[in-house]
Each structure stands twice: as C-alpha cells, then as structure tokens.
Motif scaffolding. Sequence first.
Motif, PDB file in Angstrom:
ATOM      1  N   TYR A   1      20.697  -3.828  12.036  1.00 27.38           N
ATOM      2  CA  TYR A   1      21.351  -3.162  10.980  1.00 27.38           C
ATOM      3  C   TYR A   1      22.603  -2.405  11.168  1.00 27.38           C
TER       4      TYR A   1
ATOM      5  N   ASP B   1      13.498  -6.201   5.200  1.00 26.08           N
ATOM      6  CA  ASP B   1      14.355  -5.797   6.255  1.00 26.08           C
ATOM      7  C   ASP B   1      13.901  -5.516   7.521  1.00 26.08           C
ATOM      8  N   ASP B   2      12.416  -5.091   7.373  1.00 27.01           N
ATOM      9  CA  ASP B   2      11.528  -4.779   8.395  1.00 27.01           C
ATOM     10  C   ASP B   2      11.529  -5.878   9.687  1.00 27.01           C
TER      11      ASP B   2
ATOM     12  N   LYS C   1      13.883  -7.682  10.241  1.00 30.01           N
ATOM     13  CA  LYS C   1      15.351  -7.652  11.029  1.00 30.01           C
ATOM     14  C   LYS C   1      15.399  -6.771  12.277  1.00 30.01           C
ATOM     15  N   ARG C   2      14.300  -6.023  12.234  1.00 33.68           N
ATOM     16  CA  ARG C   2      14.025  -4.939  13.178  1.00 33.68           C
ATOM     17  C   ARG C   2      15.212  -4.037  13.487  1.00 33.68           C
ATOM     18  N   ILE C   3      15.746  -3.927  14.530  1.00 30.78           N
ATOM     19  CA  ILE C   3      16.802  -2.738  14.957  1.00 30.78           C
ATOM     20  C   ILE C   3      18.016  -3.304  14.394  1.00 30.78           C
TER      21      ILE C   3
ATOM     22  N   PRO D   1       0.888  -1.183  -0.050  1.00 31.32           N
ATOM     23  CA  PRO D   1       0.072   0.001  -0.033  1.00 31.32           C
ATOM     24  C   PRO D   1       0.890   1.259   0.170  1.00 31.32           C
ATOM     25  N   THR D   2       1.949   1.289   0.438  1.00 32.22           N
ATOM     26  CA  THR D   2       2.836   2.336   0.397  1.00 32.22           C
ATOM     27  C   THR D   2       3.704   2.539  -0.930  1.00 32.22           C
ATOM     28  N   TYR D   3       3.521   1.635  -1.688  1.00 33.21           N
ATOM     29  CA  TYR D   3       4.118   1.792  -3.221  1.00 33.21           C
ATOM     30  C   TYR D   3       3.675   2.890  -3.818  1.00 33.21           C
ATOM     31  N   PRO D   4       4.476   3.814  -4.497  1.00 31.20           N
ATOM     32  CA  PRO D   4       5.981   3.568  -4.655  1.00 31.20           C
ATOM     33  C   PRO D   4       6.795   4.202  -3.562  1.00 31.20           C
ATOM     34  N   MET D   5       6.339   4.944  -2.444  1.00 28.84           N
ATOM     35  CA  MET D   5       7.152   5.368  -1.570  1.00 28.84           C
ATOM     36  C   MET D   5       7.883   4.433  -0.959  1.00 28.84           C
ATOM     37  N   LYS D   6       7.676   3.230  -0.795  1.00 30.05           N
ATOM     38  CA  LYS D   6       8.551   2.381  -0.190  1.00 30.05           C
ATOM     39  C   LYS D   6       8.878   1.196  -0.949  1.00 30.05           C
ATOM     40  N   ASN D   7      10.383   0.842  -1.079  1.00 24.98           N
ATOM     41  CA  ASN D   7      10.790  -0.023  -1.695  1.00 24.98           C
ATOM     42  C   ASN D   7      11.153  -1.165  -0.738  1.00 24.98           C
TER      43      ASN D   7
ATOM     44  N   THR E   1      11.870  -4.519   1.077  1.00 22.93           N
ATOM     45  CA  THR E   1      12.964  -5.344   1.165  1.00 22.93           C
ATOM     46  C   THR E   1      12.857  -6.385   2.090  1.00 22.93           C
TER      47      THR E   1
END
Lengths: 160, 383
Positions: A41, A34-35, A37-39, A24-30, A32
């Motif tokens: 990074y 990775d969410d 993996k939480r914090i 739903p946030t496309y195209p603002m969010k690509n 991946t």
Amino acid sequence: MKAKNEEYKNIPGWGMDADPENEPTYPMKNYTGDDHKRINYERSEQQPQTVEILMSKERPVITRVFGTSAPPSGLSGVIRRYAFQHSEDRYRHWVPLILADRINMFEGLIDDIKQGRLPNIIKERGLAMEWKYNRTNVIKKAVELAATGIILYALFKRKK
Amino acid sequence: MLAMNYRGPYRVRAEQRPMPEILHPEDAIVRVTRTCICGSDLHLYHGMVPDTRVGSTFGHEFTGIVEEVGPLVQKLKVGDQVLVPFNIACGKCNFCKQGLYGNCHESNPMATAVGGIFGYSHTAGGFNGGQAEYVRVPYADFGPTVIPPQMDPDDAVLLTDVVPTGYQAAEMGGIKEGDTVVVFGAGPVGIMAARCAWFFGPSRVIIIDHVDYRLEFARNYAHCEAYNFKEMADPVVFLKKATDWYGADVCIDCVGCEAEGNTLQTFSGRVALMQAGAATALQWAINSVKKGGIVSVVGVYGPPFNLVPFGNILNKGITVRANQSSVKRLLPRLIDHVMAGRLNPKGLITHRVPLEEISDAYRLFSSKLDNCIKTVLIPSAKH
C-alpha cells in the motif's frame, strides 16, 4: 509446508456461498478487499532513525513513524534486546520485558541520585491523597506493617 | 516544558523535560490545553503493561493548539484547536483504509498486535503522551480533528477516547431493539458504554461494579440499573435470574485486566502475573450472555494470554467482538450527538487538577478517592 493450491478457484463450490454483507466486523470495518494486497500500500515518508528502536520480529521493516522516548539502556536494555529476539508469541519475549521494567525502576533511582536528586517517593506515590481521603486505611496499613516487622524481628532474634 | 515522568509502578512526577521536535515531515507539535488520566493509564501506573520504560510520559487523551507543523502537513495549520484521537493512524495502510484506525500498520514497530497509541508504553510504539505542556503528533493531517467552535473544551477532550470507546463497545454489541445489555465496570468507559447503549434501542441496560459511588453515578448519568457484585452470592446466577433465566442478549466488558471479584483470577493475574491480568469481567460476560449472544470487549488486556472459559464460547455459540476504538471513524457521529445535546461527556468530570500535581491525581483516581470518576489535568494556568 503444504504447497499452495493455485487452482483453488476450481474447487467445486468455491466462493458460491460468500456473502459480502455477512461481514462479522460490520460496521467497524469498511471491507474493501485491500487485505489481499497484504502490505503493498502507499506509504508515508520514512522517519529517520536517530535512536535505537527495538522492532518486533513479526515485522519485515520498521514502521514509517515510531516513538523515540526512553531508548533501551543499561541492564534493562540488555534484557529488552534479548526479548526482542523472540516473537510476540513467546514467553521469552514478554517475561523478560516485565523483568526489564522492574530493573529499570532501580536504574531510574540510581540515575536520579547520580544527577544529585533524591526522589521524593512519598510525593511521587501521591500518598498525601491517601492521607487526606483514606486516613483510616493508611493507619491500618501502617499498623499491619509495623506488626509484621515486630513479629519478623522477634522470630529472627529467637532463631539467633 | 513541564511533563509527566514515569519512575516505576505507582511512582510518577511532573518535571521539566526537553521540548518535543518534528521528527517526520507529517508531524505537528501541539500545545496541550486539556489532558485526562484514563482508566487504562492505571494499568501502566500499576506496572501491568510490559515494556513500560522509566522516563516515559503517559497520556493518550488530550486536546491542544497546533504550534508547529512539518513540511508535508497540508490540512492542519498553526493555531488550530484540535482534539487528538488516542490511536496514531497513518490513514493509508489497508487497515486504516477499511476504517480500522486502531489497528494501523505504520505506527508501531515494537508490536504487531496493537497500533501506535500516545503515551502507552513501548508495546504501543514508544511515543510520549499528552500529559505534558507539548506533545509530538505524528500523521498530523489524518488524526487530529479541529474542534467545532461552539464545543466546550471539556467535551472535546473526552471525545479523544472515553466517548468513542464507550460508543464502540455498544456498537460492537450489535444491540437490537428490545435487547437486555449488561455492562461490566462502572468506570468512565463503562458508564459511557451504558449511556451509549441506549442509542441502539435496548429495553434494559444493567451495569455491574463493586464501587457504590460509581454505581450511583452510573444510575443517574446513564439511566441504567446498577448493581454491586459484592452484594451478590454469584453475579452470573444473579444476571441469569434477572433475565428470566435466559441470559443477557449482549454483555460488554469495560473492565479489562485489573478486575476484582474472583480469587483465582485475582491471584493468578494480578499477584503472580501468571496471566495478563485478571479476566474476571470477561469470564462473567461469557457466562452471563445468552446462547448465541454477543460479548463486546473494550477492557484492556495485555499480552500474552488470559484464562477465559473458551469452551463456553464454543458451546453457547457466542460471538466475541473486540477492538481498540476507531476514534476517527466515530467522531462525526459523536460530535453530532454532543452538539445536539444528546450526549454530555463533560458530565463525567469530577476533578480538575494542575499538571504539577499529577502524582496526587494518579493516586486519587487509582485509589478511587473523593468519589473520583474522571480527572482532567490542566497543563498551565494560562489555559
């Protein structure tokens, strides 16, 4: 708290209707993934903490960079420290911060005077611009203010 | 150095302040060449944003020349002319990696709901802003973008916020060919949103405000229909009627927390501070959009909450899309639009003011005097 269902992937039908294209946030969010993996990074180096930083209760550690302008001080600082004992969800966080801001305004005036400086409030408020471009309104407001003062004075005098 | 100094609601001044320093190995110090007053700076100026501390320097729209870089900065070099996105983004956290540069998780320890923003209160990280001669820019290898040599500096400074925010407002609307788009608010961002909406193929763009000179400006600049809500008995009924009693396909809120037009919202949000500002524009957007329509929000609302008709969002099946603009993600496309002449950001600028006269500049913009649309501050005569 309900225990996490580790077998959630075995729930009949799990994930079968998931549509990665329906973001739903496309195209603002690509997206991946990775969410999940939480914090965890890669992070930059930590900025050294040289002033008092009030940190949100909703964070485990301070961010790698932060601003160092206007550290908490005085009575407003005491109130801000109290506010940061509560999460961003609580009134007890936001309302004291607004109160601290108003008190901070008077602390600023006192600081100016302590430094031998009488602030030019008319200039700071840019009232010359109002006078230049909106003179009628300035006169109207001055008349309203004077009339209110006279009425209050008259009422006060009569009561006495 | 000369910098803006906030002294309390409606009180700012320019004065000598200490030079910024490199505080992190990925920092840069930028000498500011252009800086603007944003409509959202007025929320700070009016004392509407919690934790706006006396002594802060505002300013999140600026361009400049790199004067100094930290030891870990590799891509940027001294002398580069850069435009600096208003959001401070690390480029490494999971939000940044997914293009959500306005939601960086490593730039604001003071709140989790918003990423770091230059000069936008301690709620947005406590960073000093660009309404100064010099400014500290964290994560200098990621955010700052070198200005193309042929680009006008006035165009460049508007690419730091106004243009990407207006563009993203339209983008989040998911506008389809033939749609009717309604933009609430004819400030600089609203005008830009109306202009950018056309890039997505609507058949009508309508802008709503109450300031006649701004509506006239929007009509010419953004090629849209423009209407004054003070001349309407009921803006929602007006818009329903204007859309064949169907509702707009997309409504965009470019006003935020200081809206006018609804007594209850104004009193509870702006006078009594019982909610985070007046959500009139958002209320109108929700009630004016069609069933199954999209409401896009870039108007700024503070914490903790606002009164909006959420039941109507449910019952009408509305999708609400909102975010701080992800400037860095949008810059390549927007630079292309500007360089190709499809967008003319500097056409929004109506006033150029020396930084020394910042108090007057704020009042001019805040009170909408002298037909002001957008003010650019010039930090020093040598620029």
